[in-house]
Design a protein around this motif. Structure first.
Motif, PDB file in Angstrom:
ATOM      1  N   LEU A  99     -10.487  -6.773   1.217  1.00 38.95           N
ATOM      2  CA  LEU A  99     -11.519  -7.289   2.121  1.00 38.95           C
ATOM      3  C   LEU A  99     -12.100  -6.173   2.986  1.00 38.95           C
ATOM      4  O   LEU A  99     -13.305  -6.135   3.223  1.00 38.95           O
ATOM      5  CB  LEU A  99     -10.950  -8.406   2.997  1.00 38.95           C
ATOM      6  CG  LEU A  99     -10.656  -9.710   2.276  1.00 38.95           C
ATOM      7  CD1 LEU A  99     -10.006 -10.711   3.232  1.00 38.95           C
ATOM      8  CD2 LEU A  99     -11.909 -10.297   1.653  1.00 38.95           C
ATOM      9  N   GLY A 100     -11.250  -5.277   3.441  1.00 39.56           N
ATOM     10  CA  GLY A 100     -11.724  -4.130   4.215  1.00 39.56           C
ATOM     11  C   GLY A 100     -12.636  -3.234   3.393  1.00 39.56           C
ATOM     12  O   GLY A 100     -13.641  -2.724   3.886  1.00 39.56           O
ATOM     13  N   PHE A 101     -12.309  -3.059   2.108  1.00 36.67           N
ATOM     14  CA  PHE A 101     -13.130  -2.263   1.202  1.00 36.67           C
ATOM     15  C   PHE A 101     -14.515  -2.897   1.043  1.00 36.67           C
ATOM     16  O   PHE A 101     -15.539  -2.229   1.178  1.00 36.67           O
ATOM     17  CB  PHE A 101     -12.421  -2.161  -0.150  1.00 36.67           C
ATOM     18  CG  PHE A 101     -13.205  -1.444  -1.206  1.00 36.67           C
ATOM     19  CD1 PHE A 101     -13.278  -0.067  -1.196  1.00 36.67           C
ATOM     20  CD2 PHE A 101     -13.847  -2.146  -2.208  1.00 36.67           C
ATOM     21  CE1 PHE A 101     -13.990   0.608  -2.171  1.00 36.67           C
ATOM     22  CE2 PHE A 101     -14.570  -1.484  -3.189  1.00 36.67           C
ATOM     23  CZ  PHE A 101     -14.634  -0.103  -3.169  1.00 36.67           C
ATOM     24  N   LEU A 102     -14.544  -4.206   0.787  1.00 34.35           N
ATOM     25  CA  LEU A 102     -15.823  -4.890   0.609  1.00 34.35           C
ATOM     26  C   LEU A 102     -16.634  -4.907   1.900  1.00 34.35           C
ATOM     27  O   LEU A 102     -17.856  -4.722   1.875  1.00 34.35           O
ATOM     28  CB  LEU A 102     -15.583  -6.311   0.101  1.00 34.35           C
ATOM     29  CG  LEU A 102     -15.000  -6.409  -1.310  1.00 34.35           C
ATOM     30  CD1 LEU A 102     -14.683  -7.861  -1.645  1.00 34.35           C
ATOM     31  CD2 LEU A 102     -15.949  -5.816  -2.333  1.00 34.35           C
ATOM     32  N   LEU A 103     -15.960  -5.112   3.032  1.00 34.89           N
ATOM     33  CA  LEU A 103     -16.654  -5.114   4.311  1.00 34.89           C
ATOM     34  C   LEU A 103     -17.232  -3.733   4.610  1.00 34.89           C
ATOM     35  O   LEU A 103     -18.371  -3.615   5.076  1.00 34.89           O
ATOM     36  CB  LEU A 103     -15.705  -5.549   5.427  1.00 34.89           C
ATOM     37  CG  LEU A 103     -16.316  -5.664   6.817  1.00 34.89           C
ATOM     38  CD1 LEU A 103     -17.404  -6.741   6.822  1.00 34.89           C
ATOM     39  CD2 LEU A 103     -15.250  -5.987   7.842  1.00 34.89           C
ATOM     40  N   ALA A 104     -16.463  -2.681   4.326  1.00 32.88           N
ATOM     41  CA  ALA A 104     -16.959  -1.328   4.553  1.00 32.88           C
ATOM     42  C   ALA A 104     -18.137  -1.014   3.637  1.00 32.88           C
ATOM     43  O   ALA A 104     -19.091  -0.362   4.056  1.00 32.88           O
ATOM     44  CB  ALA A 104     -15.837  -0.309   4.331  1.00 32.88           C
ATOM     45  N   ALA A 109     -16.863   5.950   2.579  1.00 34.98           N
ATOM     46  CA  ALA A 109     -16.392   5.177   3.726  1.00 34.98           C
ATOM     47  C   ALA A 109     -15.541   4.003   3.275  1.00 34.98           C
ATOM     48  O   ALA A 109     -14.509   3.706   3.878  1.00 34.98           O
ATOM     49  CB  ALA A 109     -17.578   4.685   4.545  1.00 34.98           C
ATOM     50  N   ALA A 110     -15.957   3.340   2.209  1.00 32.20           N
ATOM     51  CA  ALA A 110     -15.215   2.177   1.736  1.00 32.20           C
ATOM     52  C   ALA A 110     -13.825   2.560   1.250  1.00 32.20           C
ATOM     53  O   ALA A 110     -12.844   1.883   1.557  1.00 32.20           O
ATOM     54  CB  ALA A 110     -15.997   1.485   0.622  1.00 32.20           C
ATOM     55  N   GLY A 146     -12.196   5.153   2.237  1.00 35.52           N
ATOM     56  CA  GLY A 146     -11.465   5.559   3.438  1.00 35.52           C
ATOM     57  C   GLY A 146     -10.835   4.372   4.134  1.00 35.52           C
ATOM     58  O   GLY A 146      -9.673   4.414   4.535  1.00 35.52           O
ATOM     59  N   ILE A 147     -11.596   3.283   4.266  1.00 34.62           N
ATOM     60  CA  ILE A 147     -11.077   2.056   4.876  1.00 34.62           C
ATOM     61  C   ILE A 147      -9.955   1.480   4.010  1.00 34.62           C
ATOM     62  O   ILE A 147      -8.918   1.050   4.518  1.00 34.62           O
ATOM     63  CB  ILE A 147     -12.204   1.025   5.059  1.00 34.62           C
ATOM     64  CG1 ILE A 147     -13.248   1.534   6.047  1.00 34.62           C
ATOM     65  CG2 ILE A 147     -11.651  -0.320   5.497  1.00 34.62           C
ATOM     66  CD1 ILE A 147     -12.759   1.702   7.456  1.00 34.62           C
ATOM     67  N   LEU A 148     -10.165   1.478   2.702  1.00 36.20           N
ATOM     68  CA  LEU A 148      -9.152   0.977   1.770  1.00 36.20           C
ATOM     69  C   LEU A 148      -7.844   1.756   1.937  1.00 36.20           C
ATOM     70  O   LEU A 148      -6.764   1.168   2.054  1.00 36.20           O
ATOM     71  CB  LEU A 148      -9.662   1.091   0.332  1.00 36.20           C
ATOM     72  CG  LEU A 148      -8.699   0.673  -0.773  1.00 36.20           C
ATOM     73  CD1 LEU A 148      -8.479  -0.824  -0.748  1.00 36.20           C
ATOM     74  CD2 LEU A 148      -9.237   1.097  -2.124  1.00 36.20           C
ATOM     75  N   ALA A 149      -7.935   3.069   1.973  1.00 35.31           N
ATOM     76  CA  ALA A 149      -6.739   3.909   2.121  1.00 35.31           C
ATOM     77  C   ALA A 149      -6.086   3.694   3.487  1.00 35.31           C
ATOM     78  O   ALA A 149      -4.858   3.656   3.589  1.00 35.31           O
ATOM     79  CB  ALA A 149      -7.107   5.370   1.937  1.00 35.31           C
ATOM     80  N   LEU A 150      -6.888   3.542   4.515  1.00 38.33           N
ATOM     81  CA  LEU A 150      -6.354   3.339   5.863  1.00 38.33           C
ATOM     82  C   LEU A 150      -5.586   2.026   5.959  1.00 38.33           C
ATOM     83  O   LEU A 150      -4.455   1.989   6.457  1.00 38.33           O
ATOM     84  CB  LEU A 150      -7.500   3.354   6.872  1.00 38.33           C
ATOM     85  CG  LEU A 150      -7.123   3.236   8.339  1.00 38.33           C
ATOM     86  CD1 LEU A 150      -6.315   4.451   8.772  1.00 38.33           C
ATOM     87  CD2 LEU A 150      -8.359   3.104   9.187  1.00 38.33           C
ATOM     88  N   VAL A 151      -6.166   0.945   5.461  1.00 39.12           N
ATOM     89  CA  VAL A 151      -5.499  -0.364   5.527  1.00 39.12           C
ATOM     90  C   VAL A 151      -4.244  -0.375   4.665  1.00 39.12           C
ATOM     91  O   VAL A 151      -3.182  -0.845   5.091  1.00 39.12           O
ATOM     92  CB  VAL A 151      -6.468  -1.491   5.103  1.00 39.12           C
ATOM     93  CG1 VAL A 151      -5.728  -2.812   4.972  1.00 39.12           C
ATOM     94  CG2 VAL A 151      -7.608  -1.613   6.094  1.00 39.12           C
ATOM     95  N   ALA A 152      -4.343   0.169   3.452  1.00 38.87           N
ATOM     96  CA  ALA A 152      -3.177   0.196   2.566  1.00 38.87           C
ATOM     97  C   ALA A 152      -2.067   1.070   3.150  1.00 38.87           C
ATOM     98  O   ALA A 152      -0.894   0.705   3.094  1.00 38.87           O
ATOM     99  CB  ALA A 152      -3.585   0.706   1.191  1.00 38.87           C
ATOM    100  N   GLY A 153      -2.432   2.199   3.710  1.00 35.27           N
ATOM    101  CA  GLY A 153      -1.441   3.096   4.318  1.00 35.27           C
ATOM    102  C   GLY A 153      -0.756   2.466   5.516  1.00 35.27           C
ATOM    103  O   GLY A 153       0.464   2.568   5.675  1.00 35.27           O
ATOM    104  N   MET A 154      -1.533   1.790   6.355  1.00 34.60           N
ATOM    105  CA  MET A 154      -0.937   1.131   7.514  1.00 34.60           C
ATOM    106  C   MET A 154      -0.015   0.001   7.088  1.00 34.60           C
ATOM    107  O   MET A 154       1.058  -0.177   7.668  1.00 34.60           O
ATOM    108  CB  MET A 154      -2.040   0.607   8.442  1.00 34.60           C
ATOM    109  CG  MET A 154      -2.743   1.694   9.203  1.00 34.60           C
ATOM    110  SD  MET A 154      -4.135   1.121  10.176  1.00 34.60           S
ATOM    111  CE  MET A 154      -3.419  -0.170  11.135  1.00 34.60           C
ATOM    112  N   GLY A 155      -0.416  -0.749   6.079  1.00 39.25           N
ATOM    113  CA  GLY A 155       0.439  -1.819   5.571  1.00 39.25           C
ATOM    114  C   GLY A 155       1.735  -1.287   5.000  1.00 39.25           C
ATOM    115  O   GLY A 155       2.804  -1.877   5.193  1.00 39.25           O
ATOM    116  N   TRP A 156       1.646  -0.149   4.313  1.00 36.48           N
ATOM    117  CA  TRP A 156       2.843   0.460   3.731  1.00 36.48           C
ATOM    118  C   TRP A 156       3.790   0.923   4.824  1.00 36.48           C
ATOM    119  O   TRP A 156       4.999   0.696   4.744  1.00 36.48           O
ATOM    120  CB  TRP A 156       2.417   1.627   2.833  1.00 36.48           C
ATOM    121  CG  TRP A 156       3.562   2.307   2.163  1.00 36.48           C
ATOM    122  CD1 TRP A 156       4.217   1.900   1.041  1.00 36.48           C
ATOM    123  CD2 TRP A 156       4.195   3.518   2.580  1.00 36.48           C
ATOM    124  NE1 TRP A 156       5.209   2.780   0.743  1.00 36.48           N
ATOM    125  CE2 TRP A 156       5.220   3.789   1.667  1.00 36.48           C
ATOM    126  CE3 TRP A 156       3.990   4.391   3.642  1.00 36.48           C
ATOM    127  CZ2 TRP A 156       6.040   4.894   1.782  1.00 36.48           C
ATOM    128  CZ3 TRP A 156       4.810   5.514   3.750  1.00 36.48           C
ATOM    129  CH2 TRP A 156       5.820   5.745   2.831  1.00 36.48           C
TER     130      TRP A 156
END
Length: 48
Positions: free
Chosen positions: A14-19, A29-30, A32-42
């Motif tokens: 969802l973050g990827f699509l929103l970005a 940018a998309a 980057g958001i995908l990596a940021l959300v996935a990294g934080m979740g991990w």
């Protein structure tokens, strides 16, 4: 690094699509958001 939680995977997608929408199609940018959300979740999952 696989995404281990289905909730993190959904949030990352969802973050990827929103970005993509907010940046008018900027894949950099998309992803980057995908990596940021996935990294934080991990990190949260590893710490808990």
């Amino acid at each position: 690094m696989p995404i281990e939680s289905k909730y993190v995977a959904v949030a990352a997608a969802l973050g990827f699509l929103l970005a993509l929408f907010l940046t008018h199609g900027s894949l950099v940018a998309a992803f980057g958001i995908l990596a940021l959300v996935a990294g934080m979740g991990w990190v949260v999952r590893k710490l808990s």
